[in-house]
Design a protein around this motif. Structure first.
Motif, PDB file in Angstrom:
ATOM      1  N   LEU A   7      21.962  42.991  22.698  1.00 16.68           N
ATOM      2  CA  LEU A   7      20.573  43.069  22.257  1.00 16.68           C
ATOM      3  C   LEU A   7      19.966  41.667  22.213  1.00 16.68           C
ATOM      4  CD1 LEU A   7      18.357  44.991  21.069  1.00 16.68           C
ATOM      5  CD2 LEU A   7      19.222  44.323  18.816  1.00 16.68           C
ATOM      6  N   THR A   8      18.850  41.468  22.908  1.00 18.56           N
ATOM      7  CA  THR A   8      18.194  40.159  22.919  1.00 18.56           C
ATOM      8  C   THR A   8      16.896  40.145  22.117  1.00 18.56           C
ATOM      9  OG1 THR A   8      17.056  40.655  24.993  1.00 18.56           O
ATOM     10  CG2 THR A   8      19.173  39.500  25.150  1.00 18.56           C
ATOM     11  N   THR A   9      16.218  41.284  22.002  1.00 22.46           N
ATOM     12  CA  THR A   9      14.962  41.349  21.262  1.00 22.46           C
ATOM     13  C   THR A   9      14.976  42.573  20.358  1.00 22.46           C
ATOM     14  OG1 THR A   9      13.758  40.316  23.086  1.00 22.46           O
ATOM     15  CG2 THR A   9      12.450  41.510  21.464  1.00 22.46           C
ATOM     16  N   LEU A  10      14.607  42.351  19.102  1.00 22.68           N
ATOM     17  CA  LEU A  10      14.469  43.448  18.158  1.00 22.68           C
ATOM     18  C   LEU A  10      13.107  43.291  17.488  1.00 22.68           C
ATOM     19  CD1 LEU A  10      15.634  45.927  16.740  1.00 22.68           C
ATOM     20  CD2 LEU A  10      16.664  44.384  15.049  1.00 22.68           C
ATOM     21  N   LEU A  28      24.733  39.133  15.780  1.00 21.33           N
ATOM     22  CA  LEU A  28      24.373  39.480  17.160  1.00 21.33           C
ATOM     23  C   LEU A  28      24.133  38.200  17.964  1.00 21.33           C
ATOM     24  CD1 LEU A  28      21.966  42.483  16.492  1.00 21.33           C
ATOM     25  CD2 LEU A  28      24.382  42.551  17.151  1.00 21.33           C
ATOM     26  N   ASN A  29      25.149  37.758  18.684  1.00 22.38           N
ATOM     27  CA  ASN A  29      25.105  36.482  19.404  1.00 22.38           C
ATOM     28  C   ASN A  29      24.043  36.418  20.485  1.00 22.38           C
ATOM     29  OD1 ASN A  29      27.136  35.425  17.854  1.00 22.38           O
ATOM     30  ND2 ASN A  29      28.743  36.048  19.258  1.00 22.38           N
ATOM     31  N   ASN A  57      21.383  31.993  19.958  1.00 21.24           N
ATOM     32  CA  ASN A  57      20.272  32.202  20.888  1.00 21.24           C
ATOM     33  C   ASN A  57      18.963  32.556  20.196  1.00 21.24           C
ATOM     34  OD1 ASN A  57      21.746  31.864  23.412  1.00 21.24           O
ATOM     35  ND2 ASN A  57      22.865  33.667  22.735  1.00 21.24           N
ATOM     36  N   LEU A  58      18.946  32.592  18.884  1.00 23.15           N
ATOM     37  CA  LEU A  58      17.785  33.044  18.125  1.00 23.15           C
ATOM     38  C   LEU A  58      16.712  31.950  18.089  1.00 23.15           C
ATOM     39  CD1 LEU A  58      16.779  35.501  16.564  1.00 23.15           C
ATOM     40  CD2 LEU A  58      17.707  34.465  14.493  1.00 23.15           C
ATOM     41  N   ILE A  59      15.697  32.098  18.927  1.00 25.42           N
ATOM     42  CA  ILE A  59      14.633  31.089  19.012  1.00 25.42           C
ATOM     43  C   ILE A  59      13.299  31.607  18.474  1.00 25.42           C
ATOM     44  CG2 ILE A  59      15.701  29.802  20.896  1.00 25.42           C
ATOM     45  CD1 ILE A  59      13.722  31.278  22.781  1.00 25.42           C
TER      46      ILE A  59
END
Length: 143
Positions: A7-10, A28-29, A57-59
């Protein structure tokens, strides 16, 4: 949630979520963007601000317009590349205390803290000329 490893976007903004932010989100990496802002339930999202220190990766973090309380964790967001463009919206919560000095490591940071109870901003953050080209602090006292 913990099984959604890719998952990249929530984006769950403007819903009726309430309660604490699940700790699984911090693990969630691959997560790059998280938006939980503006919950319309009476209780909204509450509790402490998660550190997301294990989310490299959380930007983009938008959790404004909720009931988060306490200090911003000193390791928030620790493992993110400090040269990335980071956008953080923690506005209109009940966060209190100092803005963590560890945020000085970021060179391109846009952070919105309007409508909280932030009462300290270390002078070192203001002395970082490179950071100030990108950094916007919006700090006001809650009335």
């Amino acid at each position: 949630l913990g099984s959604l490893t890719h998952l990249t976007t929530l984006a769950l903004d403007e819903n009726k979520l309430s309660g604490y932010i699940p700790t699984e989100l911090e693990q969630l990496n691959s997560l790059a963007e998280l938006n939980l802002s503006g919950q319309r339930s009476r209780k909204r999202i509450r509790g402490p601000q998660p550190s997301f220190s294990s989310s490299p990766n959380l930007i983009g973090v938008s959790i404004g317009g909720n009931n988060l309380e306490g200090p911003i964790p000193p390791d928030f967001p620790q493992d993110v590349d400090h040269n990335m463009d980071i956008k953080i919206d923690l506005s209109f919560n009940m966060l209190a205390g100092a803005v963590p000095l560890t945020l000085d490591a970021f060179t391109k940071l846009d952070i919105n803290l309007v409508g909280n109870d932030i009462d300290e901003l270390d002078y070192t953050l203001c002395d970082n000329d490179e950071l100030l080209n990108y950094l916007k602090y919006f700090i006001t006292r809650r009335t």
